[in-house]
Design an enzyme around this catalytic site. Structure first.
Site, PDB file in Angstrom:
ATOM      1  N   SER A  55      48.384  25.714   3.135  1.00  0.00           N
ATOM      2  CA  SER A  55      47.254  24.795   3.176  1.00  0.00           C
ATOM      3  C   SER A  55      46.793  24.700   4.611  1.00  0.00           C
ATOM      4  CB  SER A  55      47.668  23.409   2.689  1.00  0.00           C
ATOM      5  OG  SER A  55      46.610  22.485   2.845  1.00  0.00           O
ATOM      6  N   ARG A 305      45.309  31.696  -0.580  1.00  0.00           N
ATOM      7  CA  ARG A 305      45.615  30.901  -1.776  1.00  0.00           C
ATOM      8  C   ARG A 305      44.318  30.398  -2.376  1.00  0.00           C
ATOM      9  NH1 ARG A 305      47.473  29.780  -5.994  1.00  0.00           N
ATOM     10  NH2 ARG A 305      49.228  28.439  -6.512  1.00  0.00           N
ATOM     11  N   THR A 341      46.483  17.000  -0.923  1.00  0.00           N
ATOM     12  CA  THR A 341      47.918  16.709  -0.883  1.00  0.00           C
ATOM     13  C   THR A 341      48.188  15.276  -1.302  1.00  0.00           C
ATOM     14  OG1 THR A 341      48.276  18.340   0.865  1.00  0.00           O
ATOM     15  CG2 THR A 341      49.958  16.641   0.594  1.00  0.00           C
ATOM     16  N   CYS A 497      40.440  40.663  -3.818  1.00  0.00           N
ATOM     17  CA  CYS A 497      41.863  40.485  -3.516  1.00  0.00           C
ATOM     18  C   CYS A 497      42.084  40.508  -2.005  1.00  0.00           C
ATOM     19  CB  CYS A 497      42.694  41.577  -4.177  1.00  0.00           C
ATOM     20  SG  CYS A 497      44.449  41.510  -3.710  1.00  0.00           S
ATOM     21  N   CYS A 521      51.193  41.590  -3.462  1.00  0.00           N
ATOM     22  CA  CYS A 521      50.600  40.356  -3.970  1.00  0.00           C
ATOM     23  C   CYS A 521      51.127  39.130  -3.231  1.00  0.00           C
ATOM     24  CB  CYS A 521      50.885  40.229  -5.464  1.00  0.00           C
ATOM     25  SG  CYS A 521      50.249  38.728  -6.209  1.00  0.00           S
ATOM     26  N   CYS A 524      47.916  34.585  -4.719  1.00  0.00           N
ATOM     27  CA  CYS A 524      46.761  33.713  -4.508  1.00  0.00           C
ATOM     28  C   CYS A 524      46.062  33.363  -5.808  1.00  0.00           C
ATOM     29  CB  CYS A 524      45.790  34.342  -3.516  1.00  0.00           C
ATOM     30  SG  CYS A 524      44.779  35.682  -4.194  1.00  0.00           S
ATOM     31  N   CYS A 527      42.573  37.153  -8.649  1.00  0.00           N
ATOM     32  CA  CYS A 527      42.272  38.145  -9.685  1.00  0.00           C
ATOM     33  C   CYS A 527      42.258  37.508 -11.065  1.00  0.00           C
ATOM     34  CB  CYS A 527      43.280  39.292  -9.624  1.00  0.00           C
ATOM     35  SG  CYS A 527      45.014  38.769  -9.744  1.00  0.00           S
TER      36      CYS A 527
END
Length: 552
Positions: A55, A305, A341, A497, A521, A524, A527
């Site tokens: 984050s 992310r 959060t 991606c 990968c 995130c 896709c």
């Protein structure tokens, strides 16, 4: 007959993010207040707590104050850097306009907030949870939902370990473990694959808008100490996404240890299939204001992310027989504040309080209706209601007019004049235009100093997967990428991606093939979100695989 062992708990929590850990802590706190004991287990697919947490982050401490009031004096790493300065820049290609504070409601000014690593906050929360008796199992991915005979959720099973790519068992094979519970909380973060399945099975999205998303690409930099201003927070909008009608923006957070967290969010409703959110972030760094800050610095970490941008109108039904959705699995992000959060933590706490009451009343396997009832009365609902029209307005009217209209509605709602309408969302995977209707985007080549390529970036994320395991990026129809996506959209997975997972090879020779480099990968989920036919289904790999973020 299953060869899996089982373990019973009162509550099982899937995911050791801020929501899951806050729920675990609150369960133990409330049980202790009533001189009772409630057994709680937290499963975390990352190799350690925090390994998959990413984050910005600027955090409103409202929920932390409620959960652990002495956190500032108790070694919490978040306390190190309070926000001291807040700026909002509207970028042009070579300049900026500094948006005056008077133009925005007070809740956007980051007063009394803190900036730091969310991953490190989660590590600290995990320690507090374990002190209270919570059992936390990192490196165990919840791969399957378990059901009772009456259809209620019974718990989850972790994935088998030691399975080869062809599905056969390797010599080190170990079957998964079943965890049974009176209630199971799903705190998987954005686009959790089990949460997605629960929404389908229990029709949890029946009365809400589709969820919409952004992709955040983040880097940590060590910068020139003379340029570092601890607690300075900058948000940007406009360039470079304004060049092709996209929406999103960047951040610059001056954090502890002489570091800055920088990042860029591209909303995934973009229409040009040649957009690359990773490249938009690299291009953003070439803006004179950003480049000057990073000059002479060193990039030390990278990650990406997806985030849930839908807000209030995209929150699904939160409960089902035997469990609940908490945190970003449900989508509590306040997009204008760029904060989720505190709302995620509060959702976990509300669900926990409902579960304690139910368990101590000898209930289990039913719907925790006290949780959504608490949400309806909460400051979370009020906060998200004030900003509910911001994202739809910006998407409908563009970055500048839309932001102006959004500002008017936020001020009105903040002052108590509730807008008599709620605008709606449309799925991100439906927004792409055909490649012949758009202009191809030429991104500048990486220089290896300020801008970088995807593979060198993935290296910094410490991503690792056991190569000989089933591919966790599954295709419903393996022919779709080449026969449909390629001719219509030049297969956009190659560009959306941020980790270089997807490639088309052999196109020049007239024999195109879709290649999945699953070991790259970073989890995130883009896709799973943006594929135009929803052909890609992200499922958990073997536990412990994926990125290992040290300070993100």
């Amino acid at each position: 007959m299953s060869d899996r062992e089982s373990m019973p708990y009162d509550v099982v929590i899937v995911g050791a993010g801020p929501a899951g850990l806050s729920a675990a802590i609150r369960l133990k706190q409330r049980a202790a207040e009533r001189d009772a004991d409630i057994s709680v287990c937290v499963l975390e697919k990352g190799s350690e707590v925090g390994a998959h947490i990413l984050s910005g982050a600027v955090i409103d401490p409202q929920s932390l104050d409620e959960l652990l009031p002495t956190w500032r004096e108790d070694g919490c790493p978040l306390a190190e850097v309070p926000v001291t300065q807040n700026l909002h820049w509207v970028l042009t290609k070579s300049g900026k306009i500094n948006l005056p504070h008077l133009w925005t409601p007070p809740f956007l000014h980051n007063k009394s907030t803190y900036t730091g690593s969310l991953a490190n906050l989660c590590r600290w929360l995990a320690g507090k949870a374990e002190e209270l008796g919570v059992e936390i199992f990192p490196g165990f991915a919840a791969a399957e939902i378990l059901f009772n005979d009456d259809g209620s959720v019974k718990g989850v099973a972790t994935g088998d370990m030691g399975v080869a790519r062809d599905g056969t068992r390797k010599p080190d094979y170990q079957p998964g473990l079943e965890l049974h519970a009176k209630y199971t909380f799903f705190s998987e973060g954005c686009r959790g694959h089990l949460s997605k399945e629960l929404m389908r099975i229990f029709d949890l999205r029946r009365d809400c808008d589709p969820q919409v998303y952004g992709l955040g690409v983040k880097e940590l930099w060590d910068i020139d100490p003379a340029l570092h201003e601890p607690g300075k927070v900058v948000h940007t909008q406009g360039w470079p996404l304004s060049e092709h009608g996209g929406n999103g923006g960047g951040w610059i957070y001056h954090q502890a240890g002489g570091q800055v967290s920088i990042g860029f969010v591209t909303w995934l409703n973009y229409s040009n299939p040649y957009v690359s959110p990773f490249q938009e972030m690299q291009k953003w760094k070439t803006h004179p204001e950003v480049a000057a800050l990073l000059k002479g610095g060193k990039r030390v970490s990278y990650g990406a992310r997806a985030i849930s941008d839908g807000g209030l109108q995209s929150i699904p039904k939160l409960v089902f027989p035997g469990g609940a959705l908490i945190g970003d699995s449900a989508g509590f992000l306040n997009v204008p504040r760029i904060k989720g959060t505190h709302t995620a933590m509060k959702s976990g706490m509300m669900a926990a309080e409902a579960a304690v009451d139910a368990i101590l009343s000898q209930r289990g396997g039913d719907e925790l209706i006290a949780y959504p009832e608490a949400f309806e009365r909460s400051w979370v609902k009020k906060e998200l209601s004030i900003v509910r029209n911001v994202v739809p307005l910006v998407k409908k009217f563009g970055d500048f007019l839309g932001s102006g209209l959004a500002g008017v509605t936020m001020w009105a709602e903040y002052l108590g004049l509730k807008m008599p309408f709620t605008l709606h969302h449309h799925p991100d995977h439906e927004t792409l235009w055909r490649k012949d209707l758009v202009k191809k985007i030429a991104y500048p080549k990486a220089d290896g100093v300020l801008t970088f390529d995807r593979l060198s970036s993935v290296f910094l994320s410490n991503t690792n997967h056991e190569e000989d395991q089933p591919v966790h990026l599954t295709l419903k129809d393996p022919d779709v990428p080449v026969t449909y996506n390629l001719p219509l959209y030049d297969e956009p997975a190659q560009r959306y991606c941020p980790a270089g997972v997807y490639e088309i090879v052999g196109e020049e020779a007239g024999d195109p093939k879709f290649v999945i480099n699953a070991q790259n990968c970073v989890h995130c989920k883009t896709c799973d979100i943006k594929d135009p036919t929803q052909n890609i289904n992200w499922v958990v790999p073997e536990g412990g695989g994926g990125p290992n973020y040290p300070n993100m």
